[in-house]
Design an enzyme around this catalytic site. Sequence first.
Site, PDB file in Angstrom:
ATOM      1  CE  LYS A   1       4.597   9.282 -17.183  1.00  0.00           C
ATOM      2  NZ  LYS A   1       4.462   7.976 -17.847  1.00  0.00           N
TER       3      LYS A   1
ATOM      4  CG  ASP B   1       6.689  -4.516 -14.807  1.00  0.00           C
ATOM      5  OD1 ASP B   1       5.611  -3.894 -14.810  1.00  0.00           O
ATOM      6  OD2 ASP B   1       7.625  -4.248 -14.011  1.00  0.00           O
ATOM      7  CG  ASN B   2      12.085  -2.982 -14.205  1.00  0.00           C
ATOM      8  OD1 ASN B   2      11.006  -2.806 -13.642  1.00  0.00           O
ATOM      9  ND2 ASN B   2      13.035  -2.053 -14.215  1.00  0.00           N
ATOM     10  CG  LEU B   3       8.898  -8.350 -12.127  1.00  0.00           C
ATOM     11  CD1 LEU B   3       9.256  -9.773 -11.672  1.00  0.00           C
ATOM     12  CD2 LEU B   3       7.380  -8.191 -12.150  1.00  0.00           C
TER      13      LEU B   3
ATOM     14  N   PRO C   1       4.267  20.839  -0.353  1.00  0.00           N
ATOM     15  CG  PRO C   1       6.492  21.163   0.259  1.00  0.00           C
ATOM     16  CD  PRO C   1       5.286  20.344   0.583  1.00  0.00           C
TER      17      PRO C   1
ATOM     18  CG  PHE D   1      -7.489  14.214 -14.460  1.00  0.00           C
ATOM     19  CD1 PHE D   1      -7.339  14.065 -15.852  1.00  0.00           C
ATOM     20  CD2 PHE D   1      -7.429  15.493 -13.943  1.00  0.00           C
ATOM     21  CE1 PHE D   1      -7.158  15.176 -16.692  1.00  0.00           C
ATOM     22  CE2 PHE D   1      -7.257  16.598 -14.770  1.00  0.00           C
ATOM     23  CZ  PHE D   1      -7.124  16.445 -16.133  1.00  0.00           C
TER      24      PHE D   1
ATOM     25  CB  SER E   1       0.524  12.270 -15.617  1.00  0.00           C
ATOM     26  OG  SER E   1       0.134  12.888 -14.424  1.00  0.00           O
TER      27      SER E   1
ATOM     28  CB  ILE F   1      -2.643   1.843 -14.603  1.00  0.00           C
ATOM     29  CG1 ILE F   1      -2.856   2.830 -13.438  1.00  0.00           C
ATOM     30  CG2 ILE F   1      -3.607   2.163 -15.746  1.00  0.00           C
ATOM     31  CD1 ILE F   1      -2.429   4.255 -13.733  1.00  0.00           C
TER      32      ILE F   1
ATOM     33  CE1 TYR G   1       5.286  10.420 -13.638  1.00  0.00           C
ATOM     34  CE2 TYR G   1       3.762  12.021 -12.724  1.00  0.00           C
ATOM     35  CZ  TYR G   1       3.996  10.839 -13.400  1.00  0.00           C
ATOM     36  OH  TYR G   1       2.934  10.081 -13.839  1.00  0.00           O
TER      37      TYR G   1
ATOM     38  CG  ASP H   1      15.151  -1.455 -17.670  1.00  0.00           C
ATOM     39  OD1 ASP H   1      15.282  -1.314 -16.445  1.00  0.00           O
ATOM     40  OD2 ASP H   1      14.965  -0.480 -18.451  1.00  0.00           O
TER      41      ASP H   1
HETATM   42  P1  NAD Z   1       3.146   1.237 -11.187  1.00  0.00           P
HETATM   43  O1  NAD Z   1       4.432   1.616 -10.535  1.00  0.00           O
HETATM   44  O2  NAD Z   1       2.170   0.410 -10.434  1.00  0.00           O
HETATM   45  O3  NAD Z   1       3.429   0.515 -12.573  1.00  0.00           O
HETATM   46  C1  NAD Z   1       4.553   0.817 -13.377  1.00  0.00           C
HETATM   47  C2  NAD Z   1       5.231  -0.492 -13.730  1.00  0.00           C
HETATM   48  O4  NAD Z   1       6.381  -0.192 -14.526  1.00  0.00           O
HETATM   49  C3  NAD Z   1       5.714  -1.261 -12.503  1.00  0.00           C
HETATM   50  O5  NAD Z   1       5.232  -2.590 -12.559  1.00  0.00           O
HETATM   51  C4  NAD Z   1       7.234  -1.206 -12.603  1.00  0.00           C
HETATM   52  O6  NAD Z   1       7.846  -2.400 -12.108  1.00  0.00           O
HETATM   53  C5  NAD Z   1       7.443  -1.031 -14.097  1.00  0.00           C
HETATM   54  N1  NAD Z   1       8.686  -0.366 -14.454  1.00  0.00           N
HETATM   55  C6  NAD Z   1       9.226   0.750 -13.900  1.00  0.00           C
HETATM   56  N2  NAD Z   1      10.395   1.042 -14.499  1.00  0.00           N
HETATM   57  C7  NAD Z   1      10.584   0.107 -15.470  1.00  0.00           C
HETATM   58  C8  NAD Z   1      11.608  -0.135 -16.428  1.00  0.00           C
HETATM   59  N3  NAD Z   1      12.688   0.656 -16.493  1.00  0.00           N
HETATM   60  N4  NAD Z   1      11.482  -1.201 -17.256  1.00  0.00           N
HETATM   61  C9  NAD Z   1      10.406  -2.021 -17.178  1.00  0.00           C
HETATM   62  N5  NAD Z   1       9.422  -1.856 -16.281  1.00  0.00           N
HETATM   63  C10 NAD Z   1       9.503  -0.794 -15.434  1.00  0.00           C
HETATM   64  O7  NAD Z   1       2.457   2.597 -11.680  1.00  0.00           O
HETATM   65  P2  NAD Z   1       1.004   2.829 -12.276  1.00  0.00           P
HETATM   66  O8  NAD Z   1       0.233   3.623 -11.309  1.00  0.00           O
HETATM   67  O9  NAD Z   1       0.474   1.564 -12.814  1.00  0.00           O
HETATM   68  O10 NAD Z   1       1.390   3.804 -13.481  1.00  0.00           O
HETATM   69  C11 NAD Z   1       1.480   3.361 -14.815  1.00  0.00           C
HETATM   70  C12 NAD Z   1       1.785   4.560 -15.697  1.00  0.00           C
HETATM   71  O11 NAD Z   1       0.747   5.525 -15.544  1.00  0.00           O
HETATM   72  C13 NAD Z   1       3.094   5.273 -15.349  1.00  0.00           C
HETATM   73  O12 NAD Z   1       3.739   5.620 -16.549  1.00  0.00           O
HETATM   74  C14 NAD Z   1       2.646   6.510 -14.596  1.00  0.00           C
HETATM   75  O13 NAD Z   1       3.536   7.569 -14.749  1.00  0.00           O
HETATM   76  C15 NAD Z   1       1.300   6.807 -15.255  1.00  0.00           C
HETATM   77  N6  NAD Z   1       0.385   7.546 -14.383  1.00  0.00           N
HETATM   78  C16 NAD Z   1       0.024   7.038 -13.169  1.00  0.00           C
HETATM   79  C17 NAD Z   1      -0.822   7.765 -12.327  1.00  0.00           C
HETATM   80  C18 NAD Z   1      -1.204   7.250 -10.965  1.00  0.00           C
HETATM   81  O14 NAD Z   1      -1.648   8.053 -10.134  1.00  0.00           O
HETATM   82  N7  NAD Z   1      -1.100   5.956 -10.690  1.00  0.00           N
HETATM   83  C19 NAD Z   1      -1.320   9.020 -12.735  1.00  0.00           C
HETATM   84  C20 NAD Z   1      -0.965   9.496 -13.999  1.00  0.00           C
HETATM   85  C21 NAD Z   1      -0.111   8.742 -14.806  1.00  0.00           C
HETATM   86  N1  UFG Z   2      -3.032  13.984   0.302  1.00  0.00           N
HETATM   87  C1  UFG Z   2      -3.124  14.123   1.659  1.00  0.00           C
HETATM   88  N2  UFG Z   2      -2.450  13.238   2.433  1.00  0.00           N
HETATM   89  C2  UFG Z   2      -1.693  12.230   1.936  1.00  0.00           C
HETATM   90  C3  UFG Z   2      -1.598  12.081   0.522  1.00  0.00           C
HETATM   91  C4  UFG Z   2      -2.288  12.988  -0.269  1.00  0.00           C
HETATM   92  O1  UFG Z   2      -3.792  15.039   2.167  1.00  0.00           O
HETATM   93  O2  UFG Z   2      -1.087  11.476   2.708  1.00  0.00           O
HETATM   94  C5  UFG Z   2      -3.769  14.918  -0.558  1.00  0.00           C
HETATM   95  C6  UFG Z   2      -2.876  15.757  -1.434  1.00  0.00           C
HETATM   96  O3  UFG Z   2      -2.403  16.881  -0.725  1.00  0.00           O
HETATM   97  C7  UFG Z   2      -3.818  16.100  -2.585  1.00  0.00           C
HETATM   98  C8  UFG Z   2      -4.712  14.855  -2.697  1.00  0.00           C
HETATM   99  O4  UFG Z   2      -4.584  14.178  -1.450  1.00  0.00           O
HETATM  100  O5  UFG Z   2      -4.624  17.197  -2.247  1.00  0.00           O
HETATM  101  C9  UFG Z   2      -4.300  13.913  -3.794  1.00  0.00           C
HETATM  102  O6  UFG Z   2      -2.921  13.597  -3.639  1.00  0.00           O
HETATM  103  P1  UFG Z   2      -2.219  12.391  -4.426  1.00  0.00           P
HETATM  104  O7  UFG Z   2      -0.787  12.351  -4.006  1.00  0.00           O
HETATM  105  O8  UFG Z   2      -3.014  11.151  -4.279  1.00  0.00           O
HETATM  106  O9  UFG Z   2      -2.382  12.827  -5.943  1.00  0.00           O
HETATM  107  P2  UFG Z   2      -1.866  14.104  -6.737  1.00  0.00           P
HETATM  108  O10 UFG Z   2      -3.085  14.778  -7.300  1.00  0.00           O
HETATM  109  O11 UFG Z   2      -0.953  14.930  -5.934  1.00  0.00           O
HETATM  110  O12 UFG Z   2      -0.996  13.432  -7.883  1.00  0.00           O
HETATM  111  C10 UFG Z   2      -1.453  12.282  -8.581  1.00  0.00           C
HETATM  112  C11 UFG Z   2      -0.248  11.431  -8.982  1.00  0.00           C
HETATM  113  C12 UFG Z   2       0.563  12.124 -10.011  1.00  0.00           C
HETATM  114  C13 UFG Z   2      -0.323  12.527 -11.150  1.00  0.00           C
HETATM  115  C14 UFG Z   2      -1.455  13.408 -10.648  1.00  0.00           C
HETATM  116  C15 UFG Z   2      -2.367  13.834 -11.747  1.00  0.00           C
HETATM  117  O13 UFG Z   2       0.559  11.156  -7.855  1.00  0.00           O
HETATM  118  O14 UFG Z   2       1.536  11.223 -10.509  1.00  0.00           O
HETATM  119  O15 UFG Z   2      -2.194  12.680  -9.682  1.00  0.00           O
HETATM  120  O16 UFG Z   2      -2.788  12.734 -12.447  1.00  0.00           O
HETATM  121  F1  UFG Z   2       0.384  13.198 -12.051  1.00  0.00           F
END
Ligand code: NAD
Ligand code: UFG
Length: 337
Positions: free
Chosen positions: A154, A33-35, A294, A179, A126, A14, A150, A60
């Site tokens: 948050k 980013d710490n990659l 679950p 979402f 989230s 993101i 998790y 970090d």
């Molecule tokens: P991502 O893992 O692609 O990006 C997170 C980045 O943070 C990575 O590049 C990772 O290297 C870096 N990182 C992790 N720990 C670190 C640390 N200790 N120091 C510095 N860098 C660090 O994840 P994303 O999907 O881009 O998510 C970004 C944010 O959005 C997260 O906080 C996540 O919880 C939140 N979020 C994501 C989703 C989703 O479904 N992708 C949904 C809701 C919220």
């Molecule tokens: N699903 C499958 N098969 C898979 C993976 C997912 O059927 O292999 C289903 C899940 O059961 C669920 C839907 O696809 O019904 C979406 O699942 P995701 O794991 O993609 O997403 P979630 O809604 O469970 O959770 C995501 C992020 C969370 C975040 C949440 C709300 O993983 O970090 O959306 O934003 F908090």
Amino acid sequence: MNKKILLTGGTGYIGSHAAVELSTRGYDVVLYDNLQNSSAAVVDQIELISNRKCEFIQGDIRDTALLSDTLSRLKINAVMHFAGLKAVAESIEEPLNYYSTNVLGTLSLLDAMLHAQVFNLVFSSSATVYGVPAYLPIDELHPTGPVNPYGRSKLHAERILSDLAVSSTNWSIISLRYFNPTGAHESGLLGERPTSRPNNLMPIISEVALNSRDRLQVFGDDYDTPDGTGVRDFIHVMDLAEGHRKALEYIGKEKGFEIFNLGTGAGYSVLEMVEAYKVASGQAIPVEIMTRRPGDVGACYADALKADTVLGWQAKRSLKDMCESSWRFYTNSSNRG
Ligand code: NAD
Ligand code: UFG
């Protein structure tokens, strides 16, 4: 105002899309980013798409001194805090890791910001903080009740932000509750490429379409939803990126702490996602119906009216856009590796 922005987690999924959005709109972006779940190659892609340089610092978020020095030295105006861990199942196995990164990491950033006198922040939260939906669609007044470490990490971070905003009128903080982000940048140059194994639906569907998995396991077809499979509010990552820009414009003008949902307000089922991806990719996507995963809920989607009314933001892109952009990214040979 707010022209030089530090993005923690800026090379992640993101963060990198937000970086493109900001950079193409004339902001100077600095990625931190710490990659651990991304690659430095993303910096080149961001620069290629936006046709502007962006600075990258490997570090970090728990390194307060490095953050503080970075904020002061580069004269940062605002921070977007994406860095964090996000896998629900992993958070149950490794809660300390999640609290350390997501809560202590946020505290470390806030300490550094206070030290450097940078008071503008957009935080990645989230929809998971809501827990089991008591009603749908979920608005920002819906009670919180996360059901895993998790989600609790948050929510803890949000409470710290809220307390901080009360402590001094300098602070301007927005928490964005995402979402289900999906899709990729329209160019096909930037998308979701985690270094860890994906857990979310869309990257897994794309692995099946690319033949690197033989089938999608569908977790449950007995929910109280139209086709029995889980329903989620999938939102295009570039719509999400635009929401961050709007949030940044808002904190440039208003003080305090505000929470906004970022979603489309519409729900699609797992099987609808599979169908849409089949059409976008032209590939077969075999599925196997399994028992429920679950901790999953049947349906979850947003009321995103507050973001529309206050920030002037709405999601614009369709499910087709999400699937096509994702497929373009995964089939772009320059992204392989
Ligand atoms: P991502 O893992 O692609 O990006 C997170 C980045 O943070 C990575 O590049 C990772 O290297 C870096 N990182 C992790 N720990 C670190 C640390 N200790 N120091 C510095 N860098 C660090 O994840 P994303 O999907 O881009 O998510 C970004 C944010 O959005 C997260 O906080 C996540 O919880 C939140 N979020 C994501 C989703 C989703 O479904 N992708 C949904 C809701 C919220
Ligand atoms: N699903 C499958 N098969 C898979 C993976 C997912 O059927 O292999 C289903 C899940 O059961 C669920 C839907 O696809 O019904 C979406 O699942 P995701 O794991 O993609 O997403 P979630 O809604 O469970 O959770 C995501 C992020 C969370 C975040 C949440 C709300 O993983 O970090 O959306 O934003 F908090």
